[in-house]
Write an enzyme that holds these catalytic residues in place. Sequence first.
Site: not given
Ligand code: IPM
Ligand code: MG
Length: 352
Positions: A137, A188, A221, A245, A249
Amino acid sequence: MSKTLLLLPGDGIGPEVCTEVRKIAVALTNDLIIDEKIYGGASYDAHGTPLTDDALQAALTSHAVLMGAVGGPQWASVPRHLRPEAGLLTLRKEMDVYANLRPALCFDALADASSLKREIVAGLDIVIVRELTGGVYFGQPRGIETLPDGQRRGFDTQVYTTSEIERVARVAFELARGRRNKVTSAEKSNVMESGVLWREVVTDLHRRDYADVELEHMLADNAAMQLVRRPTQFDVLVTDNLFGDILSDAAAQLTGSLGMLPSAALGSAGKPGLYEPIHGSAPDIAGQGVANPLAAILSFEMALRWSLGQAETADRLHAAVVKALEGGARTRDIGGTLTTAQMGDAVLRALN
Ligand code: IPM
Ligand code: MG
């Protein structure tokens, strides 16, 4: 001494869910000072930048910062460094909140809202500790260049130093000690140099300071696969910025709705924490008053616990959320019809 909470409602459903947080914060605390600043795309529209110096200074001098959400399609063509997301990354970096705690907790009342079978997700209680201020990032160099043959080449740099890895791993080990005492570290190392270093540093730290905690290494993975196969095998899962990240999710969906999950980004002791619901700005439902405010409300719970020194109040708030859910309170994303404000009210009622 009274403490300050800075609200950064931001974009999309951010302002809607932050309104519910404010309502609950006012009802639940008596000496909390609540400040608010414009942020994200809204700030870009008003001031030409997603994070003004004024908002940043307010963040750095508060005890906790709670943001709603940033971004939306209307800012898609804004130059990258002025995009709402850039404001968020700058805020994380400037606040130096390197450890992002993303709990995935399956509330029993919602186990059927998951897209996985109830028996896979029932009782799920894991925390992903995502490194938040390093890795690909922020790594340099990055860019898009034009090659002599006219092709373009896009590149990013994945980079981690020993101390960046060690400090986030330390947070994971400390957290595990107060939980089920197990840390899984995901990278990884089979293909990436930064992954090899990551594994070495975590192993060393474990040997030196945390031998009492169970440590397991897993390729990222495989961790993704294990998260949907048998998520309850995890306790604390520590990983880098990008894998964190993605894995968070996936973990979020295990619990039924992205609208349920809070997060806390922490830096050194005594520094303000940054609290964010994991969901995005949800432009498709923004302005309709139907967003689930629970992720933001649970983020406020984390702020009470980690930055505002009010663990008992945090417990009370958590119990109220459970009670509201058990009483059948549901927004649309979790199979109900309540509006954002009605869900906030359901939590308020459960508090009293
Ligand atoms: C998160 C989001 C952010 C990230 C974006 C909005 C920049 O996806 O907080 O998970 O990638 O960190
Ligand atoms: Mg995210």
